[in-house]
Design a protein around this motif. Structure first.
Motif, PDB file in Angstrom:
ATOM      1  N   LEU A  60       0.849  -1.197   0.000  1.00  0.00           N
ATOM      2  CA  LEU A  60       0.000   0.000   0.000  1.00  0.00           C
ATOM      3  C   LEU A  60       0.883   1.244   0.000  1.00  0.00           C
ATOM      4  N   PRO A  61       0.788   2.100  -1.030  1.00  0.00           N
ATOM      5  CA  PRO A  61       1.658   3.290  -1.085  1.00  0.00           C
ATOM      6  C   PRO A  61       1.430   4.221   0.094  1.00  0.00           C
ATOM      7  N   ILE A  62       2.496   4.814   0.571  1.00  0.00           N
ATOM      8  CA  ILE A  62       2.380   5.855   1.574  1.00  0.00           C
ATOM      9  C   ILE A  62       2.014   7.161   0.868  1.00  0.00           C
ATOM     10  N   THR A  63       1.645   8.175   1.619  1.00  0.00           N
ATOM     11  CA  THR A  63       1.352   9.490   1.033  1.00  0.00           C
ATOM     12  C   THR A  63       2.368  10.495   1.540  1.00  0.00           C
ATOM     13  N   LYS A  98       6.929   2.601  -2.235  1.00  0.00           N
ATOM     14  CA  LYS A  98       5.935   3.152  -3.147  1.00  0.00           C
ATOM     15  C   LYS A  98       5.212   4.314  -2.460  1.00  0.00           C
ATOM     16  N   ALA A  99       5.030   5.392  -3.217  1.00  0.00           N
ATOM     17  CA  ALA A  99       4.442   6.578  -2.587  1.00  0.00           C
ATOM     18  C   ALA A  99       3.533   7.339  -3.540  1.00  0.00           C
ATOM     19  N   ARG A 100       2.502   7.908  -2.951  1.00  0.00           N
ATOM     20  CA  ARG A 100       1.667   8.893  -3.642  1.00  0.00           C
ATOM     21  C   ARG A 100       2.259  10.249  -3.277  1.00  0.00           C
ATOM     22  N   LEU A 101       2.900  10.882  -4.240  1.00  0.00           N
ATOM     23  CA  LEU A 101       3.614  12.132  -3.991  1.00  0.00           C
ATOM     24  C   LEU A 101       2.747  13.322  -4.403  1.00  0.00           C
ATOM     25  N   VAL A 102       2.516  14.221  -3.457  1.00  0.00           N
ATOM     26  CA  VAL A 102       1.718  15.419  -3.699  1.00  0.00           C
ATOM     27  C   VAL A 102       2.646  16.626  -3.608  1.00  0.00           C
ATOM     28  N   LYS A 103       2.849  17.314  -4.715  1.00  0.00           N
ATOM     29  CA  LYS A 103       3.805  18.423  -4.765  1.00  0.00           C
ATOM     30  C   LYS A 103       3.116  19.772  -4.548  1.00  0.00           C
ATOM     31  N   ASN A 104       3.951  20.790  -4.337  1.00  0.00           N
ATOM     32  CA  ASN A 104       3.493  22.181  -4.236  1.00  0.00           C
ATOM     33  C   ASN A 104       2.458  22.380  -3.134  1.00  0.00           C
TER      34      ASN A 104
END
Length: 313
Positions: A60-63, A98-104
């Motif tokens: 499960l990807p981290i955030t 594995k990651a859900r990457l949220v930028k800005n």
């Protein structure tokens, strides 16, 4: 281009910020339930690490929120900690997560998202933890004027609890002032300001604060209503305030490091007539084996790259 993407990240580059962890088992009043919750988290950490050691992976990807150049974990503390523990045993493995990457995003946005996401993942979160997490978010957003009915819906709670929340929010509103348009104050500084103001008005004991330095709802609501803890005498009051200050100082030592904390304290007490003597930085470094100037500069650099906001003192 979307600000959200899925990627593999190096766990060593991720920041596990204390303020982003919404979990707080110490909020659970029942001793047996609190210990059970802590035990569940310990088992979860061990199970994830065991999977990695046996050739498994984090499914499960981290955030992760990117705030300028820093990568804050807002969901997936246990998974990230397991990866870091694995890398200590196998430093050359090149393990990625594995990651859900949220930028800005801003630090405040990361903080608020962490409060929301950590309420429904992994080991079941207690009602007390969820309630305090929502309360933290309202304080950071400065949403102090919600009605009892609105609070009932938001907290999915009884009217009695909503009344407690409303009184606690009123106390925070008085402490922080009416300037709701000034949203430039950072999360950590706002929390420190709030605690300072509330401490100056109410005799809140050490147990009245959660692990982030936010007042517990019922304790603050009672203080606001005049139901403050009964202080038997001056000795009890000194004890309560000493314990609270000791906890604050311990957090500062951990955050800033020994060298910076000592130098700041030395300057703070200078000329105050407190009878406190602190040796100068150079002498202390020599006595403790820190003979190079680079050691102190390194500590300063580490502070600048700290995993929490600058306090802007």
């Amino acid at each position: 281009m979307s600000d959200v993407s899925f990627t593999d990240l190096d766990p060593k580059e991720l920041i596990l910020d204390h303020y982003m962890q919404a979990r707080d088992p110490e909020l659970i009043y029942n001793n047996r339930e609190r210990e059970a919750q802590i035990r569940k988290q310990e088992i979860q950490d061990k199970d994830i690490l065991d999977d990695l050691l046996n050739g498994g992976e984090i499914k499960l990807p981290i955030t992760v929120f990117q705030v300028e150049t820093k990568l804050y974990v807002v969901d997936g503390f246990h998974r990230t900690k397991a990866c870091l523990s694995y890398l200590k045993k196998h430093p050359d493995s090149g393990l990625k997560v594995k990651a859900r990457l949220v930028k800005n995003r801003t630090y405040q946005e990361a903080f608020i998202e962490a409060q929301a996401m950590n309420q429904g993942h992994g080991v079941g979160v207690s009602k007390a933890e969820v309630s305090q997490s929502i309360f933290r978010t309202l304080i950071i957003q400065r949403r102090f004027d919600l009605s009892v009915s609105e609070l009932q819906t938001l907290f999915t709670c009884s009217r009695g609890h909503a009344n407690h929340v409303q009184r606690a929010l009123a106390a925070c509103s008085e402490a922080l002032g009416d300037d709701k348009n000034d949203m430039s104050i950072g999360v950590v500084k706002l929390i420190l300001m709030l605690r300072s103001q509330l401490d100056s008005k109410y005799d809140l004991t050490k147990s009245a604060w959660d692990s982030k330095g936010i007042p517990k709802i019922r304790r603050l609501a009672d203080a606001f209503s005049g139901k403050e803890p009964q202080i038997v005498d001056d000795e009890d009051l000194i004890k309560y305030r000493t314990e609270a200050l000791e906890a604050d100082l311990s957090k500062h030592i951990e955050h800033y490091g020994d060298g910076i904390f000592r130098e700041a304290l030395r300057k703070a007490v200078r000329g105050k007539g407190l009878g406190i003597t602190i040796t100068k930085k150079t002498k202390w470094e020599q006595e403790n084996g820190y003979t190079e100037e680079e050691q102190y500069l390194q500590e300063s650099e580490e502070y600048q790259n700290s995993n929490v906001e600058d306090y802007d003192f």
